[in-house]
Design an enzyme around this catalytic site. Sequence first.
Site, PDB file in Angstrom:
ATOM      1  N   VAL A  11     -10.765 113.063 -13.081  1.00 45.86           N
ATOM      2  CA  VAL A  11     -10.787 111.717 -13.660  1.00 45.86           C
ATOM      3  C   VAL A  11      -9.632 110.863 -13.142  1.00 45.86           C
ATOM      4  CG1 VAL A  11     -10.418 110.461 -15.829  1.00 45.86           C
ATOM      5  CG2 VAL A  11     -12.111 112.281 -15.699  1.00 45.86           C
ATOM      6  N   LYS A  35      -0.791 119.826  -5.353  1.00 51.78           N
ATOM      7  CA  LYS A  35      -1.810 118.774  -5.328  1.00 51.78           C
ATOM      8  C   LYS A  35      -1.241 117.494  -4.721  1.00 51.78           C
ATOM      9  CE  LYS A  35      -5.022 119.157  -8.982  1.00 51.78           C
ATOM     10  NZ  LYS A  35      -5.567 118.832 -10.297  1.00 51.78           N
ATOM     11  N   GLY A 260     -23.463 123.119 -18.664  1.00 56.88           N
ATOM     12  CA  GLY A 260     -22.126 123.685 -18.477  1.00 56.88           C
ATOM     13  C   GLY A 260     -21.192 122.543 -18.139  1.00 56.88           C
ATOM     14  N   CYS A 263     -17.035 119.161 -19.489  1.00 58.78           N
ATOM     15  CA  CYS A 263     -17.025 118.267 -20.656  1.00 58.78           C
ATOM     16  C   CYS A 263     -17.925 118.708 -21.808  1.00 58.78           C
ATOM     17  CB  CYS A 263     -17.400 116.851 -20.227  1.00 58.78           C
ATOM     18  SG  CYS A 263     -16.146 116.106 -19.181  1.00 58.78           S
ATOM     19  N   LYS A 324     -22.982 121.849 -11.424  1.00 60.70           N
ATOM     20  CA  LYS A 324     -24.020 120.933 -10.954  1.00 60.70           C
ATOM     21  C   LYS A 324     -23.768 120.659  -9.471  1.00 60.70           C
ATOM     22  CE  LYS A 324     -22.142 116.675 -12.818  1.00 60.70           C
ATOM     23  NZ  LYS A 324     -22.462 115.300 -13.082  1.00 60.70           N
ATOM     24  N   ARG A 331     -16.131 124.901 -13.939  1.00 54.88           N
ATOM     25  CA  ARG A 331     -15.830 125.093 -15.353  1.00 54.88           C
ATOM     26  C   ARG A 331     -17.124 125.241 -16.173  1.00 54.88           C
ATOM     27  NH1 ARG A 331     -11.247 120.440 -16.048  1.00 54.88           N
ATOM     28  NH2 ARG A 331     -12.438 119.471 -14.381  1.00 54.88           N
TER      29      ARG A 331
HETATM   30  N1  LIG Z   1     -14.200 115.845 -15.262  1.00 57.21           N
HETATM   31  C1  LIG Z   1     -15.031 114.938 -15.762  1.00 57.21           C
HETATM   32  O1  LIG Z   1     -16.142 114.766 -15.266  1.00 57.21           O
HETATM   33  C2  LIG Z   1     -14.622 114.081 -16.929  1.00 57.21           C
HETATM   34  C3  LIG Z   1     -15.400 112.980 -17.269  1.00 57.21           C
HETATM   35  C4  LIG Z   1     -15.011 112.190 -18.356  1.00 57.21           C
HETATM   36  C5  LIG Z   1     -13.872 112.516 -19.079  1.00 57.21           C
HETATM   37  N2  LIG Z   1     -13.135 113.620 -18.742  1.00 57.21           N
HETATM   38  C6  LIG Z   1     -11.926 113.898 -19.507  1.00 57.21           C
HETATM   39  O2  LIG Z   1     -10.810 113.483 -18.739  1.00 57.21           O
HETATM   40  C7  LIG Z   1      -9.686 114.349 -18.956  1.00 57.21           C
HETATM   41  C8  LIG Z   1      -9.223 114.933 -17.633  1.00 57.21           C
HETATM   42  O3  LIG Z   1     -10.247 115.737 -17.091  1.00 57.21           O
HETATM   43  P1  LIG Z   1     -10.238 116.258 -15.594  1.00 57.21           P
HETATM   44  O4  LIG Z   1     -11.540 116.913 -15.353  1.00 57.21           O
HETATM   45  O5  LIG Z   1      -9.786 115.170 -14.699  1.00 57.21           O
HETATM   46  O6  LIG Z   1      -9.076 117.353 -15.714  1.00 57.21           O
HETATM   47  P2  LIG Z   1      -8.325 118.145 -14.533  1.00 57.21           P
HETATM   48  O7  LIG Z   1      -7.963 119.452 -15.090  1.00 57.21           O
HETATM   49  O8  LIG Z   1      -9.134 118.054 -13.282  1.00 57.21           O
HETATM   50  O9  LIG Z   1      -7.008 117.278 -14.272  1.00 57.21           O
HETATM   51  C9  LIG Z   1      -5.950 117.170 -15.176  1.00 57.21           C
HETATM   52  C10 LIG Z   1      -4.655 117.070 -14.355  1.00 57.21           C
HETATM   53  O10 LIG Z   1      -3.577 116.714 -15.207  1.00 57.21           O
HETATM   54  C11 LIG Z   1      -2.405 117.334 -14.731  1.00 57.21           C
HETATM   55  N3  LIG Z   1      -1.389 117.307 -15.798  1.00 57.21           N
HETATM   56  C12 LIG Z   1      -1.394 117.961 -16.975  1.00 57.21           C
HETATM   57  N4  LIG Z   1      -0.307 117.621 -17.701  1.00 57.21           N
HETATM   58  C13 LIG Z   1       0.385 116.712 -16.982  1.00 57.21           C
HETATM   59  C14 LIG Z   1       1.582 115.961 -17.192  1.00 57.21           C
HETATM   60  N5  LIG Z   1       2.276 116.065 -18.341  1.00 57.21           N
HETATM   61  N6  LIG Z   1       1.993 115.129 -16.223  1.00 57.21           N
HETATM   62  C15 LIG Z   1       1.296 115.009 -15.080  1.00 57.21           C
HETATM   63  N7  LIG Z   1       0.163 115.675 -14.826  1.00 57.21           N
HETATM   64  C16 LIG Z   1      -0.297 116.514 -15.759  1.00 57.21           C
HETATM   65  C17 LIG Z   1      -2.874 118.707 -14.309  1.00 57.21           C
HETATM   66  O11 LIG Z   1      -1.988 119.307 -13.398  1.00 57.21           O
HETATM   67  C18 LIG Z   1      -4.237 118.363 -13.669  1.00 57.21           C
HETATM   68  O12 LIG Z   1      -4.119 118.144 -12.281  1.00 57.21           O
HETATM   69  C19 LIG Z   1     -10.175 115.395 -19.952  1.00 57.21           C
HETATM   70  O13 LIG Z   1      -9.841 114.988 -21.245  1.00 57.21           O
HETATM   71  C20 LIG Z   1     -11.685 115.374 -19.780  1.00 57.21           C
HETATM   72  O14 LIG Z   1     -12.363 115.770 -20.930  1.00 57.21           O
HETATM   73  C21 LIG Z   1     -13.476 114.394 -17.671  1.00 57.21           C
END
Ligand SMILES: NC(=O)c1ccc[n+]([C@@H]2O[C@H](COP(=O)([O-])OP(=O)(O)OC[C@H]3O[C@@H](n4cnc5c(N)ncnc54)[C@H](O)[C@@H]3O)[C@@H](O)[C@H]2O)c1
Length: 434
Positions: A11, A35, A260, A263, A324, A331
């Site tokens: 995101v 990263k 799966g 989310c 997907k 995940r």
């Molecule tokens: N993946 C999706 O399709 C999607 C869609 C909509 C909403 N979301 C929501 O968005 C949020 C993020 O999801 P994601 O899939 O991008 O997660 P992700 O695990 O891919 O990324 C999260 C990142 O945050 C970093 N991080 C954690 N704590 C930190 C901090 N204090 N400072 C800096 N970086 C930090 C981690 O190292 C990681 O790289 C979640 O709440 C998820 O539910 C995800």
Amino acid sequence: MRVAMIGTGYVGLVSGACFADFGHQVTCIDKNAEKIELLRSGGVPIYEPGLDQLVQRNVREGRLDFATDLTEAVRAADVVFIAVGTPSRRGDGHADLSYVYAAAEEIGTVMDGFTVVVNKSTVPVGTGDEVEALIRKVRPDGDFAVVSNPEFLREGAAIDDFKRPDRVVVGTEDSRARDVMRELYRPLFLNETPIVFTSRRTSELIKYAANAFLAMKITFINEMADLCEAVGANVQEVSKGIGLDGRIGPKFLHAGPGYGGSCFPKDTIALVRTAQEADTPLQLVEATVRVNDTRKRAMADKVIGACGGDVDGKTIAVLGLTFKPNTDDMREAPSLDIIPALQAKGAKVRAYDPAGIEEAEKLLKDVEYTTGPYLALEGADALVIITEWNEFRALDLDRVKAALKAPVVVDLRNIYDPAEMHEAGIAYTSIGRP
Ligand SMILES: NC(=O)c1ccc[n+]([C@@H]2O[C@H](COP(=O)([O-])OP(=O)(O)OC[C@H]3O[C@@H](n4cnc5c(N)ncnc54)[C@H](O)[C@@H]3O)[C@@H](O)[C@H]2O)c1
């Protein structure tokens, strides 16, 4: 506008790159130094179509950069996004908010001038209040507003979803913050994207309600598929027949192995917990969670059934591992339930996925990976299609039949026509179709 994006995952990186593409000045921050190093050297840590070009273009044009420390970017920012993970907390299924709170504290310590802090992570109702209280604690004199702006992008189509969303939801009671958010999303205003301004709590709940509804819709059609199998009906035609009704709509009516991903599983469980605590149980969502869990496991039995009731000592070829297509995200992928269940019954698994193997290697044991789909099939006793990547949609059926020891194909995504498979001499099993 100057934007600091905390968390550079699926995101954060997509949103950051898209905001930069809108013309804003964006710094994407992540604690994961590897990263950030990779991004600085021109790489992209995730597989998402079009993302590498988008990132590279905005870096080249000076609107996007990366950091491991948030201080400088947050001090300079008009808007600070929190886009860190909110996984399921071990044991009780609540959203684990420790990353969100840690980010909020750090922001509070360094922010300078009026700062809009935006929760883009999916967080339970009331988290905005907690974040506000936390920042207030570390900065009693701070000038800031905490906004909820949930993200609805889908992995695999994330850039298009971000730039052409069905809607943007902004939850805040602060008029200055509302103006900043309006300015930030101005390019979408021009496209006439509906922007729903609402209260922070409502906005937080909208995200969970949307995901729970979609998970329910998938689960509904999956159960309908089971009924179709039992009574000799065709679930694809049921989907078409009901989906043409404008009140129902055709999307999310594809029967499959169960949802799966990063989310739906965690968000449905977190919503169930929130509702239970509020003494308002959401029984439909509870049932959805239960039915989906059972379904993922039942898919292994379907494969075993197609193999004559026994897979001991047999080699099963698996195509598609990610949750997907068009992502490397593993995940909660159905493959993580199906493959170990087959292995537990004595099967050897040989698998191919166009983008997920690196992640799959960390999560699955004793799987042999191949570099192409046909290599996985060579001498196998059956083929199982778990994820519907485009490259699996038009396999050469003669080649499939020749490569397999027995011509058994289990298609958990209904990407083939049963009549065509039958004609090719393949013993074909799919979902909810005669
Ligand atoms: N993946 C999706 O399709 C999607 C869609 C909509 C909403 N979301 C929501 O968005 C949020 C993020 O999801 P994601 O899939 O991008 O997660 P992700 O695990 O891919 O990324 C999260 C990142 O945050 C970093 N991080 C954690 N704590 C930190 C901090 N204090 N400072 C800096 N970086 C930090 C981690 O190292 C990681 O790289 C979640 O709440 C998820 O539910 C995800």
